[in-house]
Design an enzyme around this catalytic site. Structure first.
Site, PDB file in Angstrom:
ATOM      1  N   ASN A 100       0.946  -1.286   0.109  1.00 33.61           N
ATOM      2  CA  ASN A 100      -0.034  -0.023   0.043  1.00 33.61           C
ATOM      3  C   ASN A 100       0.894   1.048  -0.039  1.00 33.61           C
ATOM      4  O   ASN A 100       1.832   1.349   0.841  1.00 33.61           O
ATOM      5  CB  ASN A 100      -0.525  -0.052   1.281  1.00 33.61           C
ATOM      6  CG  ASN A 100      -2.126  -0.803   1.319  1.00 33.61           C
ATOM      7  OD1 ASN A 100      -2.211  -1.491   0.391  1.00 33.61           O
ATOM      8  ND2 ASN A 100      -2.724  -0.864   2.444  1.00 33.61           N
ATOM      9  N   GLU A 488     -20.661  12.444  -3.756  1.00 33.86           N
ATOM     10  CA  GLU A 488     -20.163  11.244  -3.767  1.00 33.86           C
ATOM     11  C   GLU A 488     -20.747   9.917  -3.744  1.00 33.86           C
ATOM     12  O   GLU A 488     -20.440   9.021  -4.121  1.00 33.86           O
ATOM     13  CB  GLU A 488     -18.954  11.392  -2.511  1.00 33.86           C
ATOM     14  CG  GLU A 488     -19.453  11.621  -1.197  1.00 33.86           C
ATOM     15  CD  GLU A 488     -18.298  11.689  -0.054  1.00 33.86           C
ATOM     16  OE1 GLU A 488     -17.148  11.217  -0.457  1.00 33.86           O
ATOM     17  OE2 GLU A 488     -18.738  12.412   1.027  1.00 33.86           O
TER      18      GLU A 488
END
Ligand code: F6R
Length: 606
Positions: A100, A488
């Site tokens: 990540n 969103e």
């Protein structure tokens, strides 16, 4: 953002890995993969798309390996595809890793490896790490800890790494810099994940890895080292919340559940903050700041947390003479802000891991400013970096769209600004504010009773693609947050404007049927906002008006009235309505509410 899980022990690894990745699904991803370790081989399986595709490809019965790693990827370098998904494996298939974060110097490292004859399969920055590790391990050290230390010290950027190899079939190596990595253990083995929800079903103690640490996980043991190779003391803490709290509890989505959790979250956040009608933030006494000489105060955050910061900044500038600014973290870090030991910087973050916010606090510290973190996730990076940390006690926020984190931020920031003003100039709040703090959880329960009315109003959006939020003064930051929520989760294009600014341009967009959500809760400017609303009505808009019980308004078709309370807490009531509106519009539009497209929970890359 991306999710990582890993397990080594006496149980089968795959169930842990998959449940963990499922728990991290809310963070957003576009591909997934696992590597399972056999003594003789590594088995890797990767797919583009959802975890269900990965499950369909894996015969769980056949995979009895007891060590393995998993990953969900959110594309940064290279399109979402099977090839670009993690884990990435070295050419001889002996080392496999997931990552990540972002490796900033990957191009120069890639060139170096290409010159040595390494062949790349993907477009990712991650793949260079596995080849570099291969190079150092097989050609230099022959020892994985030493090899990993050499590699991490050469990487620039942010990373949480999780590595398996057939050379050490029951061990997992992990490393962390600026991206979260959490370790756990129980009687069956040891495990790791990039976020706590993935571990909760397996143990109630966690070990958040600190920045620049690596760890070796064996079935019975975890060892932690710093990047210099010195063994570190382990600081285990209680897991920040339990498994029930991280599940949907009967609601259709985490977003709706979390909207309804707000009364409790606010109650928890206020616990111990109001004592004998006085606001208590004793943590501020720990700051090495000469309050009377404070030169500037900054609120720094991203997205929703930034909107909470704007509201707090607007309030605080009314209480002291000190210049107060709210700045998005991504701008702050590159904007050469005026900073020195007489500045106070307040960093707001639900996750405590947002890359821009973390970079911003590092800058502030480097310039000797005093730093306060307002954070929800215990043990997160921001909690460790800030001079003092105040916790919003919202509990786990799983929904990508932030709801209860925002309202608890507003509440805690409202306490904070009063204490800051008290320290700077002796300010004492009106008793009415204390009463409003105490009543706020019940008031939010009352606002939630408007749910069916809001659901009905969402019908107005059936064929709509746009909406405009307007408000003046302290209503404006709430308009910003309302418009962010709507876009969103429902993908309806939404903008927020100061109501008085409409006629300077945006009014050109208003036509027959355009939806305008107007906030007029500020007595002083309500009449002005109403005039601006009339201007849009004259051009055919459909207006949803949110106002207070005492403000005089007449002739509006869709009006919701809220109790007038202290200005700094008004955003809490308003936003609950706007969160519900965004939610029900998203339902009408058939959107995947907990996994909005292109979005990720906790943006750990720049
Ligand atoms: C919006 C949302 C984001 C976050 C932003 C900062 O609903 O969730 O805008 O507010 O990414 O995240 P944190 O608060 O974790 O720093």
């Amino acid at each position: 953002m991306c999710g990582i899980t890993g397990y080594t022990g006496r149980s089968v690894a795959l169930p842990f890995i998959m449940q963990g990745l499922e728990k991290l699904e809310y963070r957003g991803y576009d591909s997934a993969g696992v590597t399972l370790v056999d003594k003789s081989d590594l088995f890797t399986c990767k797919v583009s798309g959802r975890l269900d595709n990965l499950k369909a490809k894996l015969d769980e019965e056949a995979h009895q390996q007891t060590c393995g790693i998993g990953h969900t990827r959110w594309a940064t370098h290279g399109v979402p595809s099977q090839l670009n998904s993690h884990p990435h494996t070295n050419s001889s298939g002996t080392i496999s890793l997931v990552h990540n974060g972002i490796i900033e110097n990957y191009l120069s490292l890639k060139q170096e490896l290409l010159n040595k004859g390494y062949v790349f399969q993907s477009e990712t920055d991650t793949e260079i790490i596995v080849h570099l590790l291969d190079d150092v391990y097989y050609h230099e050290t022959g020892d994985m800890l030493q090899a990993l230390l050499k590699v991490v010290n050469r990487l620039k950027g942010s990373f949480a790494l999780c590595i398996v190899s057939k050379e050490f079939p029951d061990q997992i190596y992990v490393a962390k810099k600026e991206s979260p990595m959490i370790l756990g253990k129980n009687e069956t083995g040891t495990f790791c994940a990039s976020d706590a929800p993935a571990l909760l079903a397996y143990g109630d103690q966690i070990l958040p890895l600190k920045d620049k640490e690596v760890a070796i996980l064996s079935p019975d043991d975890i060892r932690v080292f710093n990047f210099k190779g010195e063994e570190m003391k382990q600081e285990w803490i209680a897991a920040p919340y339990n498994i029930q709290a991280a599940q949907k509890g009967g609601y259709d989505s985490f977003m709706l559940k979390e909207i309804h959790e707000q009364p409790r979250a606010i109650r928890e956040t206020l616990r111990g903050r109001i004592i004998n009608d006085e606001i208590e933030i004793n943590e501020l006494n720990e700051l090495d700041l000469d309050w009377k000489k404070t030169e500037r105060i900054y609120f720094v955050a991203c997205g929703t947390a930034y909107h909470a910061g704007i509201s707090a900044a607007k309030e605080l500038e009314k209480l002291t003479d000190v210049p107060v600014y709210a700045i998005p973290a991504s701008e702050f870090r590159y904007g050469d802000p005026y900073l020195n030991g007489r500045c106070l910087c307040i960093f707001i973050s639900q996750s405590g891991e947002t890359a821009d916010t973390i970079a911003a606090i590092k800058l502030a510290k480097q310039k000797q400013a005093s730093t306060v973190g307002v954070v929800n996730v215990l043990g997160s990076s921001l909690t460790r970096l800030s001079d003092v940390c105040l916790y919003t006690c919202a509990g786990p926020e799983i929904s990508v769209a932030s709801t209860k984190a925002y309202t608890t931020q507003i509440v805690l920031l409202s306490c904070l600004i009063i204490k800051i003003a008290e320290k700077i100039n002796g300010y004492k709040p009106d008793i009415q504010l204390i009463i409003d703090f105490k009543e706020l959880p019940e008031l939010v329960e009352k606002v939630l009773k408007h749910e069916s009315q809001v659901k009905e109003l969402s019908g107005l959006f059936k064929d709509k693609k746009d909406a405009y939020f307007i408000g003046r003064q302290h209503d404006y930051p709430v308009a910003l947050e309302g418009s962010l929520k709507l876009k969103e989760v429902s993908y309806v294009h939404a903008d927020a404007y100061y109501a008085g600014e409409l006629k300077h341009g945006p009014i050109a967009l208003i036509e027959d049927g355009t939806i305008v959500i107007a906030l007029a809760t500020q007595e002083k400017v309500a009449a002005k906002t109403i005039s601006n609303i009339q201007e849009t009505l004259a051009r055919g808009s459909k207006v949803i008006l949110i106002t207070t019980e005492s403000i005089e308004v007449d002739g509006f078709e869709y009006v919701i009235r809220l109790k007038e309370i202290s200005r700094c807490l008004m955003p809490v009531q308003i936003i609950v309505l706007l969160q519900l509106l965004a939610y029900y519009v998203a339902v009408i539009k058939g959107c995947d509410i907990d996994k909005p497209r292109n979005l990720a929970k906790s943006v750990t890359v720049e």
